[in-house]
Design an enzyme around this catalytic site. Sequence first.
Site, short mmCIF file in Angstrom:
data_model
loop_
_atom_site.label_atom_id
_atom_site.label_comp_id
_atom_site.label_asym_id
_atom_site.label_seq_id
_atom_site.Cartn_x
_atom_site.Cartn_y
_atom_site.Cartn_z
N ASN A 128 17.64 46.11 27.22
CA ASN A 128 17.87 45.29 28.75
C ASN A 128 17.15 44.33 28.40
O ASN A 128 16.31 44.35 28.27
CB ASN A 128 18.40 46.28 29.99
CG ASN A 128 18.82 47.35 30.66
OD1 ASN A 128 19.49 47.79 29.62
ND2 ASN A 128 18.41 48.22 31.59
N GLY A 129 18.86 43.42 28.96
CA GLY A 129 17.94 41.89 28.79
C GLY A 129 18.25 40.97 27.34
O GLY A 129 19.73 41.14 26.91
N LYS A 168 26.30 44.86 40.20
CA LYS A 168 25.27 44.71 41.13
C LYS A 168 24.42 43.54 41.21
O LYS A 168 23.67 43.36 42.12
CB LYS A 168 25.21 46.19 41.43
CG LYS A 168 24.32 46.29 42.65
CD LYS A 168 24.93 46.13 43.65
CE LYS A 168 23.70 46.47 45.24
NZ LYS A 168 24.61 44.93 46.12
N LYS A 207 33.17 38.19 51.01
CA LYS A 207 33.13 39.48 50.49
C LYS A 207 34.63 40.08 50.57
O LYS A 207 35.38 40.59 49.14
CB LYS A 207 32.83 40.27 51.65
CG LYS A 207 31.86 40.75 52.52
CD LYS A 207 31.35 41.40 51.86
CE LYS A 207 30.66 40.94 50.44
NZ LYS A 207 28.48 40.17 50.96
N TRP A 219 26.22 45.95 29.38
CA TRP A 219 27.29 44.93 29.79
C TRP A 219 27.17 44.42 29.17
O TRP A 219 25.98 43.56 28.47
CB TRP A 219 26.37 44.74 31.50
CG TRP A 219 27.01 43.34 32.49
CD1 TRP A 219 26.80 42.23 31.52
CD2 TRP A 219 27.64 43.41 33.02
NE1 TRP A 219 27.40 41.31 32.70
CE2 TRP A 219 28.27 41.66 33.60
CE3 TRP A 219 28.65 44.18 33.92
CZ2 TRP A 219 28.92 41.20 34.32
CZ3 TRP A 219 29.19 43.18 34.94
CH2 TRP A 219 29.50 42.78 34.83
N GLU A 255 34.86 38.97 46.30
CA GLU A 255 34.47 39.90 45.41
C GLU A 255 35.68 41.21 45.25
O GLU A 255 35.35 42.11 44.32
CB GLU A 255 33.08 40.06 45.57
CG GLU A 255 32.64 40.73 46.82
CD GLU A 255 31.16 40.80 46.34
OE1 GLU A 255 30.53 40.66 47.87
OE2 GLU A 255 31.18 41.00 45.54
N CYS A 286 23.04 46.14 32.66
CA CYS A 286 22.96 47.36 31.99
C CYS A 286 21.47 47.89 32.93
O CYS A 286 20.25 47.83 33.23
CB CYS A 286 22.07 46.86 31.01
SG CYS A 286 23.05 45.30 30.06
N HIS A 330 38.32 16.79 58.26
CA HIS A 330 37.94 15.55 57.27
C HIS A 330 38.94 16.36 55.63
O HIS A 330 38.28 16.03 54.53
CB HIS A 330 36.82 15.92 57.31
CG HIS A 330 35.62 15.13 58.02
ND1 HIS A 330 35.99 14.50 58.30
CD2 HIS A 330 35.04 15.47 59.50
CE1 HIS A 330 35.63 13.95 59.63
NE2 HIS A 330 34.86 14.71 59.84
N GLU A 366 30.14 34.14 54.21
CA GLU A 366 29.37 35.36 53.82
C GLU A 366 31.25 36.16 53.91
O GLU A 366 31.22 37.26 53.28
CB GLU A 366 28.55 35.98 54.69
CG GLU A 366 28.57 37.90 54.71
CD GLU A 366 27.89 37.72 53.17
OE1 GLU A 366 27.76 37.51 51.99
OE2 GLU A 366 27.83 39.21 52.77
N ARG A 416 25.82 49.64 39.51
CA ARG A 416 25.02 48.24 38.90
C ARG A 416 26.14 48.05 38.77
O ARG A 416 25.96 46.36 37.35
CB ARG A 416 23.71 48.21 38.31
CG ARG A 416 22.89 49.38 39.36
CD ARG A 416 21.33 49.89 38.36
NE ARG A 416 20.43 48.08 38.09
CZ ARG A 416 20.18 47.41 38.46
NH1 ARG A 416 19.38 48.32 39.79
NH2 ARG A 416 19.18 46.54 38.11
C1 F6R Z 1 27.79 39.51 46.78
C2 F6R Z 1 26.51 40.12 46.39
C3 F6R Z 1 26.00 38.95 45.76
C4 F6R Z 1 24.59 38.82 45.64
C5 F6R Z 1 23.76 38.24 44.82
C6 F6R Z 1 22.05 38.32 44.89
O1 F6R Z 1 28.75 40.81 47.70
O2 F6R Z 1 26.38 41.49 46.19
O3 F6R Z 1 26.33 37.88 45.99
O4 F6R Z 1 24.47 39.09 47.05
O5 F6R Z 1 24.36 38.52 43.62
O6 F6R Z 1 21.87 39.70 44.88
P1 F6R Z 1 20.09 40.03 45.23
O7 F6R Z 1 20.87 40.18 46.47
O8 F6R Z 1 20.58 41.39 44.01
O9 F6R Z 1 19.05 39.21 44.71
#
Ligand code: F6R
Length: 719
Positions: free
Chosen positions: A124-125, A714, A595, A96, A598, A2, A614, A591, A33
Amino acid sequence: MCGIFGYVNFLVDKNRGEIVDTLIEGLQRLEYRGYDSAGFAVDGKLFNDGDNGEIMSNIIVKCPGKVKVLRQKVADDKIDRSDVFDNHAGIAHTRWATHGQPKEQNCHPHRSDAAKGEFIVVHNGIITNFAALREYLLSKGHQFESETDTECIAKLFKHFYDLNLKAGVSPDFNELTKQVLHELEGSYGLLVKSFHYPGEVCGTRKGSPLLVGVKTDRKLKVDFVDVEFENNASAAVAQQQIGQTLSSLNGPNGATAQDLGFIPVAPGEQNLRTSQSRAFLSEDDLPTPVEFFLSSDPASVVQHTKKVLFLEDDDIAHIYDGELHIHRASTKSAGESTVRPIQTLEMELNEIMKGPFKHFMQKEIFEQPDSTFNTMRGRIDFENNTVTLGGLKAWLPTIRRCRRIIMIACGTSYHSCLATRSIFEELTEIPVSVELASDFLDRRSPVFRDDTCVFVSQSGETADSILALQYCLERGALTVGIVNSVGSSMSRQTHCGVHINAGPEIGVASTKAYTSQYIALVMFALSLSNDSISRAGRHEEIIQGLQKIPDQIKQVLKLEDKIKKLCNDDLNDQKSLLLLGRGYQFATALEGALKIKEISYMHSEGVLAGELKHGVLALVDDKLPIIAFATRDSLFPKTMSAIEQVTARDGRPIVVCNEGDAIISNDKVHTTLEVPQTVDCLQGLLNVIPVQLISYWLAVNRGIDVDFPRNLAKSVTVE
Ligand code: F6R
Ligand code: UD1
C-alpha cells in the site's frame, strides 16, 4: 484505498483451500475502503530447483474487479485445495490504481522474477523514487512485468539477496528487509514472502497502517512485544556496503558492490536470530500453535482475534517459527519506546456486518441514535452538567492558553469543523480557523508553537490530513486528534485527542462519523470553557440538549418513508439540486450537497443563504429543486427572507423546519420535512439526517452501489 491482508499459521494444520478462503475473507472485509483489483499468493508444491535444492513453488492469483471475481478465478483455475501445511505464510491485497491501470499485470502481489518468483510483495502507498529504482534495476538485468512502483520492491529483495549470497552472507529475512527499506522513499505498508524463508513473512510500514493480530491459546507472558533495535555490527556493515551500491544510482560510474569493495561477512553471522522478545516465549519453551493475521485495517482481523499490535512507522514485523519479532533498522534513540503493546480491539464482529440493512450506509444512518450516544457515553454527567474528556483533561490548561485554534480536515470531517466553529468561538473566545488540509499545505500556512491544531478524521489515515499534521508537529504546535479509528496514524501521532467512538464506518459516504465528530467537537468546546461561571447557563442548555439528541435523531429517522416518496416522485430525474443554509446550517448545506454528489452522482451545491442574491439567484426558476434549512435560531428571519427570494422567482423549495412550524404557507413550498427543535448549535445534528436519507434514496433509485460509489475510496491515503 489499497488493503493488505496476510495470514501465517504455525503448528495449526490448514489445507491450501482453507488458507485461500481466509485470505479472500480478509480481503472482503477490506472491500469497503474502495479498490479496483484483488489478488493473493500462497505456496504451491515442492520441487527440485537444482541451484536451491528442494524449494516451494508459489501460486499467485490476481485480477481486476471485485473480490468475488477473484473467488471465481480461484474456482475457474481449479486451484488444488488439498495440500496441508502446518506452517505457511499467505499474503493478499486489494489495489487502488496509482501507477498503471487496473489490469491483471498491475494487480498485486508482485514478484521479483517470473522464473521462480523468489520474493513476493503486496504494498500500500506510493514509492516516490520508483523511477530511479526501476532504471537501476533494469540496468542490472531485472525484467519488469508491470507498470507499478511496487514491483521495484520485489526486485530489490532479490537484488539484495543475490548480492548477499555473492558476498558469502546468508541474510536473515529481517536484515534483508532493512537493506531494501534503506532504498525506498515514499510511503508504504508492505508484506513480503519468499521460498528462501518458508513459512515466514516480513511486514513493515511508513505512513500507511499495518497491524498484526495474534490468535493463540497460549497465555502470553506479557502483553507487549520488545522492539529489537539494530545492534549487530556485521549486519550494519553489510547494510552500509549494499546501501552504497544503490547510492551509486546517482554516482558517477554506476559502480557495483564489487566495484565498491563489498566486504563479505562470514556466513551465518547475520543469520543469528537474537531473540529479545518476551511476549512470544511459551512457559515451557515448547513451540505452541499460533496464527497471525496481518492487515491494514482491524476490521479484517476482528473475526479471528481481538489481540492486536499496531506497528509504528519503520517497524519491521518478522514472523517465523510461531514468533513475532519487531525490529528497527536504527539504534535506539532517546525517548523511543522499546515495546509495542498488544491491545484488545473493542470492535465487535456484528459492527462490521450489514445486518437487516441493504447497505452499510443505510445501517450507519440508522445507527446514529446509538453512535451519538456512544460518543457521549462516560464523558458527560447530565446531572451535574459537566463534561470530562479523558484524552484531553491534562492538556486543557495548555490549550486554553493558546493563541488560536486551527481545525484541519478534509471532506465531511471538514464540514463537522465548520458546523462547530461558531460554538467553539463563543464558548472559548479563542479565534478559530477551519482549514481544508490540502489547501492548508498548499499555502504553507504559518503555524506557531502556541497554536493548537485540531485534526478531525474518521479514518485517521487520510494522507492530506496526516501531512498537515506532520507539518504542524514540525513547527512545534500542540496537535489534537478527533478521530474514529483507534490505533490509526493520526490518533497515535497527535499529542492528545478524543476518539469519537462511533464504531467502524464502512459505507464510503460518511454519515455517523459526521454526527459523532460534531458532538465530540461540541464536548471539546464545552470542556475548554468549563471553568467559566458566566457561561454556566449556556453549558447547561447545551448539555441538556445533547442528552436528547439520540432520541431526537430517532424521530427524524421516521421521515424515511416521506423522503423515499419525495425522491421517487420529484427528485429522481433532476440534474441538479441546491441546498441553502446560513449560520449553523451552512455546514449542513455543504455536507448535504457532498453526500448527494458522491452517492447519487447528481450535481448539488451548498449555498450560504446570505450569498444567494450575489449570484446564485440567477439559477432559480420553477424547476430547479432547492432544499432550504429554516429551523429556529437567531438567523431564522434572514433564512426566511432567502426563501422568499426563491419563492418570488417561482421556486418551490423543500424546507427542513421545526415540528409544527407553520410559518411557511403550503402553496409556496414544495414540501416540508419537520424535525424536532434543539439548541441552535446542535440543530445541525438533526437537520443533516434528512439529507443523508435523500442522498441514500436518490442513489438507490438510480441503481448505484451505495457503499462503493465510482471513483471514491473510503480512506484516501494518497495526496
Ligand atoms: C464523504 C467522505 C469524505 C471524507 C474525507 C475525509 O462522505 O467520506 O469526504 O470525509 O475523505 O476522510 P477522513 O474523515 O477519514 O479523514
Ligand atoms: C479511554 C479508553 C476507553 C476507556 C476509557 C475509560 C482507549 C482507546 N480508550 O477512553 O476504552 O473506556 O478510557 O477511562 O483506550 N488520543 C490521541 N489522539 C486522538 C485520539 C485519542 O492522542 O486522535 C489519545 C488521548 O489523548 C488518550 C487516548 O488516546 O490519551 C485515548 O483517547 P480516548 O479513547 O478518547 O480516551 P477516553 O475517552 O479516556
